[in-house]
Design a protein around this motif. Sequence first.
Motif, PDB file in Angstrom:
ATOM      1  N   GLY A 147      29.434  35.493  42.957  1.00  0.00           N
ATOM      2  CA  GLY A 147      29.696  35.265  41.547  1.00  0.00           C
ATOM      3  C   GLY A 147      30.636  36.245  40.884  1.00  0.00           C
ATOM      4  O   GLY A 147      30.459  36.542  39.710  1.00  0.00           O
ATOM      5  N   ILE A 148      31.630  36.765  41.594  1.00  0.00           N
ATOM      6  CA  ILE A 148      32.634  37.616  40.952  1.00  0.00           C
ATOM      7  C   ILE A 148      33.699  36.692  40.373  1.00  0.00           C
ATOM      8  O   ILE A 148      34.391  35.997  41.105  1.00  0.00           O
ATOM      9  CB  ILE A 148      33.286  38.584  41.964  1.00  0.00           C
ATOM     10  CG1 ILE A 148      32.238  39.460  42.635  1.00  0.00           C
ATOM     11  CG2 ILE A 148      34.363  39.418  41.297  1.00  0.00           C
ATOM     12  CD1 ILE A 148      31.582  40.451  41.721  1.00  0.00           C
ATOM     13  N   PRO A 149      33.856  36.681  39.055  1.00  0.00           N
ATOM     14  CA  PRO A 149      34.845  35.773  38.470  1.00  0.00           C
ATOM     15  C   PRO A 149      36.269  36.306  38.642  1.00  0.00           C
ATOM     16  O   PRO A 149      36.496  37.499  38.752  1.00  0.00           O
ATOM     17  CB  PRO A 149      34.463  35.734  36.988  1.00  0.00           C
ATOM     18  CG  PRO A 149      33.746  37.008  36.761  1.00  0.00           C
ATOM     19  CD  PRO A 149      33.079  37.376  38.050  1.00  0.00           C
ATOM     20  N   SER A 150      37.195  35.385  38.650  1.00  0.00           N
ATOM     21  CA  SER A 150      38.604  35.747  38.701  1.00  0.00           C
ATOM     22  C   SER A 150      39.048  36.185  37.310  1.00  0.00           C
ATOM     23  O   SER A 150      38.442  35.812  36.305  1.00  0.00           O
ATOM     24  CB  SER A 150      39.423  34.529  39.156  1.00  0.00           C
ATOM     25  OG  SER A 150      40.794  34.810  39.091  1.00  0.00           O
ATOM     26  N   TYR A 151      40.087  36.988  37.245  1.00  0.00           N
ATOM     27  CA  TYR A 151      40.571  37.460  35.952  1.00  0.00           C
ATOM     28  C   TYR A 151      41.201  36.351  35.120  1.00  0.00           C
ATOM     29  O   TYR A 151      41.341  36.481  33.922  1.00  0.00           O
ATOM     30  CB  TYR A 151      41.587  38.592  36.135  1.00  0.00           C
ATOM     31  CG  TYR A 151      40.989  39.849  36.719  1.00  0.00           C
ATOM     32  CD1 TYR A 151      39.737  40.304  36.328  1.00  0.00           C
ATOM     33  CD2 TYR A 151      41.685  40.580  37.649  1.00  0.00           C
ATOM     34  CE1 TYR A 151      39.196  41.443  36.858  1.00  0.00           C
ATOM     35  CE2 TYR A 151      41.150  41.743  38.187  1.00  0.00           C
ATOM     36  CZ  TYR A 151      39.909  42.161  37.792  1.00  0.00           C
ATOM     37  OH  TYR A 151      39.369  43.299  38.325  1.00  0.00           O
TER      38      TYR A 151
END
Length: 183
Positions: free
Chosen positions: A128-132
């Motif tokens: 769940g690491i979102p993109s910038y």
Amino acid sequence: MKSLIKIVVIALVFVAVSCNKSTAPNYQFMPNMYESAGYETYGEAKFPNGIEAQLPAQGSIARGYVPFDIENSTEGYDLAKTTLESPLDSMAVDLNRGKELYDIYCGICHGNKGNGQGNLVKREKILGIPSYDDAGRAITAGSIYHTIYYGKNAMGSYANQLNEEERWQVVSYVLKLKADLEK
């Protein structure tokens, strides 16, 4: 022979007189260096009032520490997002240095391109690491700095690893990655 005896006698008198210096007392400038208290290596130490560690004076600030006036809360995050700006001017921003720091501290999770595909995400160690460039994710210099300083969700704080100038270099590099992803 008489002259040799005279020389020896004069030398002995001179040596005897020079060793006795009653006009100058013998001062110890740092007596505790000469007569220090002996302690056992792993023995008990007696501190006053039974306190083993002293707290710093009220209101003191550690050397090299610059306090961050925005609190660690949702309201503080929103305040930083809207009001906090980078103190670095365009000549002080070093994107190469920001990239080095980003690769060391951030790239493992966020990916070297800021797309949220770091090695830990690819190996499914974290999720769940979102993109910038995700839609609805309006990140600013203040929000990035606040997140680096305090951490957010599963991300911990990097305030101890990065000093203030290095944090702002990373913020500048993240904003560059965000601009590159939006193209």
